[in-house]
Scaffold this active site. Sequence first.
Site, PDB file in Angstrom:
ATOM      1  N   ILE A  12       0.800  -1.115   0.155  1.00  0.00           N
ATOM      2  CA  ILE A  12       0.004  -0.003  -0.019  1.00  0.00           C
ATOM      3  C   ILE A  12       0.777   1.037   0.055  1.00  0.00           C
ATOM      4  O   ILE A  12       0.525   2.074  -0.702  1.00  0.00           O
ATOM      5  CB  ILE A  12      -0.875  -0.156   1.276  1.00  0.00           C
ATOM      6  CG1 ILE A  12      -1.889  -1.274   1.096  1.00  0.00           C
ATOM      7  CG2 ILE A  12      -2.020   1.403   0.994  1.00  0.00           C
ATOM      8  CD1 ILE A  12      -2.574  -1.585   2.456  1.00  0.00           C
ATOM      9  N   LEU A  59      12.547   1.459  12.094  1.00  0.00           N
ATOM     10  CA  LEU A  59      11.808   2.492  13.196  1.00  0.00           C
ATOM     11  C   LEU A  59      12.246   1.947  14.630  1.00  0.00           C
ATOM     12  O   LEU A  59      11.987   2.975  15.423  1.00  0.00           O
ATOM     13  CB  LEU A  59      10.256   2.433  12.883  1.00  0.00           C
ATOM     14  CG  LEU A  59       9.567   2.936  11.373  1.00  0.00           C
ATOM     15  CD1 LEU A  59       8.562   3.344  11.627  1.00  0.00           C
ATOM     16  CD2 LEU A  59      10.469   4.117  11.031  1.00  0.00           C
ATOM     17  N   SER A 124      -7.077  -0.840  10.225  1.00  0.00           N
ATOM     18  CA  SER A 124      -7.725  -1.874   9.506  1.00  0.00           C
ATOM     19  C   SER A 124      -9.264  -1.883   9.986  1.00  0.00           C
ATOM     20  O   SER A 124      -9.511  -1.852  11.206  1.00  0.00           O
ATOM     21  CB  SER A 124      -7.112  -3.025   9.996  1.00  0.00           C
ATOM     22  OG  SER A 124      -7.532  -4.286   9.522  1.00  0.00           O
ATOM     23  N   TYR A 149      -2.282  -9.079  15.613  1.00  0.00           N
ATOM     24  CA  TYR A 149      -2.034  -7.993  14.554  1.00  0.00           C
ATOM     25  C   TYR A 149      -3.186  -7.143  14.701  1.00  0.00           C
ATOM     26  O   TYR A 149      -2.862  -5.746  14.801  1.00  0.00           O
ATOM     27  CB  TYR A 149      -2.248  -8.765  13.068  1.00  0.00           C
ATOM     28  CG  TYR A 149      -2.555  -7.788  12.170  1.00  0.00           C
ATOM     29  CD1 TYR A 149      -1.608  -6.955  11.620  1.00  0.00           C
ATOM     30  CD2 TYR A 149      -3.646  -7.695  11.623  1.00  0.00           C
ATOM     31  CE1 TYR A 149      -1.894  -6.057  10.622  1.00  0.00           C
ATOM     32  CE2 TYR A 149      -4.078  -6.950  10.741  1.00  0.00           C
ATOM     33  CZ  TYR A 149      -3.497  -6.016  10.122  1.00  0.00           C
ATOM     34  OH  TYR A 149      -3.829  -5.185   9.225  1.00  0.00           O
ATOM     35  N   LYS A 153      -3.096  -2.698  15.863  1.00  0.00           N
ATOM     36  CA  LYS A 153      -4.000  -1.909  15.000  1.00  0.00           C
ATOM     37  C   LYS A 153      -4.835  -1.004  16.386  1.00  0.00           C
ATOM     38  O   LYS A 153      -4.764   0.409  16.374  1.00  0.00           O
ATOM     39  CB  LYS A 153      -4.675  -2.180  13.912  1.00  0.00           C
ATOM     40  CG  LYS A 153      -3.846  -2.952  12.852  1.00  0.00           C
ATOM     41  CD  LYS A 153      -2.937  -1.785  11.991  1.00  0.00           C
ATOM     42  CE  LYS A 153      -2.237  -2.180  10.954  1.00  0.00           C
ATOM     43  NZ  LYS A 153      -1.128  -1.415  10.537  1.00  0.00           N
ATOM     44  N   TYR A 177      -8.822   0.484   6.558  1.00  0.00           N
ATOM     45  CA  TYR A 177      -9.022  -0.252   5.378  1.00  0.00           C
ATOM     46  C   TYR A 177      -9.939  -1.594   5.417  1.00  0.00           C
ATOM     47  O   TYR A 177      -9.749  -2.232   6.368  1.00  0.00           O
ATOM     48  CB  TYR A 177      -7.339  -0.754   4.748  1.00  0.00           C
ATOM     49  CG  TYR A 177      -6.411   0.199   5.033  1.00  0.00           C
ATOM     50  CD1 TYR A 177      -6.379   1.589   4.685  1.00  0.00           C
ATOM     51  CD2 TYR A 177      -5.178  -0.671   5.018  1.00  0.00           C
ATOM     52  CE1 TYR A 177      -5.466   2.350   4.836  1.00  0.00           C
ATOM     53  CE2 TYR A 177      -4.052   0.399   5.140  1.00  0.00           C
ATOM     54  CZ  TYR A 177      -3.897   1.842   5.048  1.00  0.00           C
ATOM     55  OH  TYR A 177      -3.124   2.698   4.995  1.00  0.00           O
ATOM     56  N   ASN A 198      -1.775 -16.164   2.362  1.00  0.00           N
ATOM     57  CA  ASN A 198      -2.861 -16.249   3.253  1.00  0.00           C
ATOM     58  C   ASN A 198      -4.199 -15.702   2.529  1.00  0.00           C
ATOM     59  O   ASN A 198      -5.125 -16.266   2.809  1.00  0.00           O
ATOM     60  CB  ASN A 198      -2.532 -16.036   4.623  1.00  0.00           C
ATOM     61  CG  ASN A 198      -1.542 -16.823   5.385  1.00  0.00           C
ATOM     62  OD1 ASN A 198      -1.747 -17.857   5.409  1.00  0.00           O
ATOM     63  ND2 ASN A 198      -0.834 -16.019   5.840  1.00  0.00           N
ATOM     64  N   ASP A 293     -12.680 -16.691  10.667  1.00  0.00           N
ATOM     65  CA  ASP A 293     -13.271 -15.771   9.628  1.00  0.00           C
ATOM     66  C   ASP A 293     -14.529 -15.292  10.053  1.00  0.00           C
ATOM     67  O   ASP A 293     -15.330 -16.284  10.417  1.00  0.00           O
ATOM     68  CB  ASP A 293     -13.260 -16.718   8.272  1.00  0.00           C
ATOM     69  CG  ASP A 293     -12.044 -16.395   7.442  1.00  0.00           C
ATOM     70  OD1 ASP A 293     -11.036 -15.570   7.819  1.00  0.00           O
ATOM     71  OD2 ASP A 293     -11.811 -17.153   6.576  1.00  0.00           O
TER      72      ASP A 293
HETATM   73  N1  UFG Z   1     -10.584 -16.964   1.646  1.00  0.00           N
HETATM   74  C1  UFG Z   1     -10.508 -18.214   1.053  1.00  0.00           C
HETATM   75  N2  UFG Z   1      -9.380 -18.956   0.368  1.00  0.00           N
HETATM   76  C2  UFG Z   1      -8.254 -18.434   0.824  1.00  0.00           C
HETATM   77  C3  UFG Z   1      -8.047 -17.174   1.121  1.00  0.00           C
HETATM   78  C4  UFG Z   1      -9.229 -16.516   1.516  1.00  0.00           C
HETATM   79  O1  UFG Z   1     -11.870 -19.032   0.498  1.00  0.00           O
HETATM   80  O2  UFG Z   1      -7.155 -19.285   0.260  1.00  0.00           O
HETATM   81  C5  UFG Z   1     -11.581 -16.528   1.852  1.00  0.00           C
HETATM   82  C6  UFG Z   1     -11.819 -16.052   3.313  1.00  0.00           C
HETATM   83  O3  UFG Z   1     -12.516 -17.201   3.975  1.00  0.00           O
HETATM   84  C7  UFG Z   1     -12.517 -14.880   3.470  1.00  0.00           C
HETATM   85  C8  UFG Z   1     -12.251 -13.907   2.022  1.00  0.00           C
HETATM   86  O4  UFG Z   1     -11.672 -15.214   1.271  1.00  0.00           O
HETATM   87  O5  UFG Z   1     -13.945 -14.950   3.315  1.00  0.00           O
HETATM   88  C9  UFG Z   1     -11.034 -12.916   2.438  1.00  0.00           C
HETATM   89  O6  UFG Z   1      -9.963 -13.612   3.070  1.00  0.00           O
HETATM   90  P1  UFG Z   1      -8.783 -12.756   2.999  1.00  0.00           P
HETATM   91  O7  UFG Z   1      -7.552 -13.727   3.900  1.00  0.00           O
HETATM   92  O8  UFG Z   1      -8.166 -12.403   1.658  1.00  0.00           O
HETATM   93  O9  UFG Z   1      -9.000 -11.550   3.814  1.00  0.00           O
HETATM   94  P2  UFG Z   1      -9.673 -11.338   5.439  1.00  0.00           P
HETATM   95  O10 UFG Z   1     -10.897 -10.800   5.284  1.00  0.00           O
HETATM   96  O11 UFG Z   1      -9.268 -12.512   6.287  1.00  0.00           O
HETATM   97  O12 UFG Z   1      -8.376 -10.464   6.010  1.00  0.00           O
HETATM   98  C10 UFG Z   1      -8.079  -9.005   5.752  1.00  0.00           C
HETATM   99  C11 UFG Z   1      -6.736  -8.722   5.698  1.00  0.00           C
HETATM  100  C12 UFG Z   1      -6.218  -8.781   7.374  1.00  0.00           C
HETATM  101  C13 UFG Z   1      -7.391  -7.779   8.043  1.00  0.00           C
HETATM  102  C14 UFG Z   1      -8.700  -8.588   8.013  1.00  0.00           C
HETATM  103  C15 UFG Z   1      -9.611  -7.587   8.784  1.00  0.00           C
HETATM  104  O13 UFG Z   1      -5.968  -9.644   5.081  1.00  0.00           O
HETATM  105  O14 UFG Z   1      -4.991  -8.022   7.282  1.00  0.00           O
HETATM  106  O15 UFG Z   1      -9.053  -8.160   6.530  1.00  0.00           O
HETATM  107  O16 UFG Z   1      -9.474  -6.184   7.894  1.00  0.00           O
HETATM  108  F1  UFG Z   1      -7.034  -7.988   9.458  1.00  0.00           F
END
Ligand code: UFG
Length: 331
Positions: A12, A59, A124, A149, A153, A177, A198, A293
Amino acid sequence: MRVLVTGGLGFIGSHTVVELLEENNEVIIVDNLYNSKIEVLEKLERISGKSIKFYQYDLLDKEKLDSIFAENNIDSVIHFAGYKAVGESVREPLMYYTNNLISTLNLLEVMKKYDVRKIVFSSSATVYGEQETPKYVETMKRGETASPYGTTKAMIEKMLEDLYASDNSWNITILRYFNPVGAHQSGLIGEEPNGIPNNLMPYVMKVAAGKLEQLSIFGNDYPTPDGTGVRDYIHVVDLAKGHVKALQNSPDGLNVYNLGSGKGVSVLELVTTFEKVNELKVNYKIVDRRPGDLPEYYADPTKALKEIDWKTEKTLEDICKDTWNYQKNNI
Ligand code: UFG
């Protein structure tokens, strides 16, 4: 304005540097390259046609940080630097608390010393926790965060509030965000997670590029329209522009803004849109839910529109096109 961008070579941060330069700000980057690459600096100079002052400092090293302020007449700071992997933070909480909190404290102390009192902080949506139901609005209380994490924040937000309460000559903007994805249209900069990703979009990229075999979709039995998880995906260029708007337009005081589109998109919708706009197939299977999740969340972004004149402009199609364009260029 002369802006110090911490973590300015990260995902970002780098896109924000492009938008800052576009608006004729002078940019100084400090980044320890923990989660970024030095090549990004040269790419930023190529995209902008401008040279950028860079310090490879950590930092946590307060003396070195101090020297940046001594050498440069800094007007404001955008603070991105920090560890950001949710799972890793669960395994290594002390590492996350030490790094994210101490580096921010050092930064604020040095800013105070040099009388630089304007900061934009990278927060976040995770600070809303699990208690609230979407749309998330800034007036909701911070909730119980789901990972160290997220807690860093929330703690930094609280630190900034206490700082402002003690001295209201500070101008503090907290940006929450939602799910940052996408890449710069040039295809030169984008997201580069270390190891196996991830997050959804980087994982989709690796599968589309043939580097990983199959995407696992975590659950299709959520109470959402198609049963898969719903999130508010925001193009990183829109997000970057939000930071410039915050610097330019935030009113005096301490202000908090959601940066999201306001629209929920399911995992399946994202995958099928990606397949359609890029004319390719993403191999996937449905597996169990991922622990921790939430079924769905998305922003109420009206405050940012009203107060800092910002809203998302890119579509889900743009997001899918630009992300793949970057991935293709960097296979
Ligand atoms: N998902 C899958 N398969 C994967 C990865 C994710 O189905 O391999 C799904 C998750 O279950 C979720 C969606 O895709 O429904 C989004 O998942 P992400 O891991 O991309 O993002 P998150 O919403 O879990 O997490 C994000 C940021 C974090 C932050 C969080 C809350 O990555 O840094 O939002 O703001 F903390």
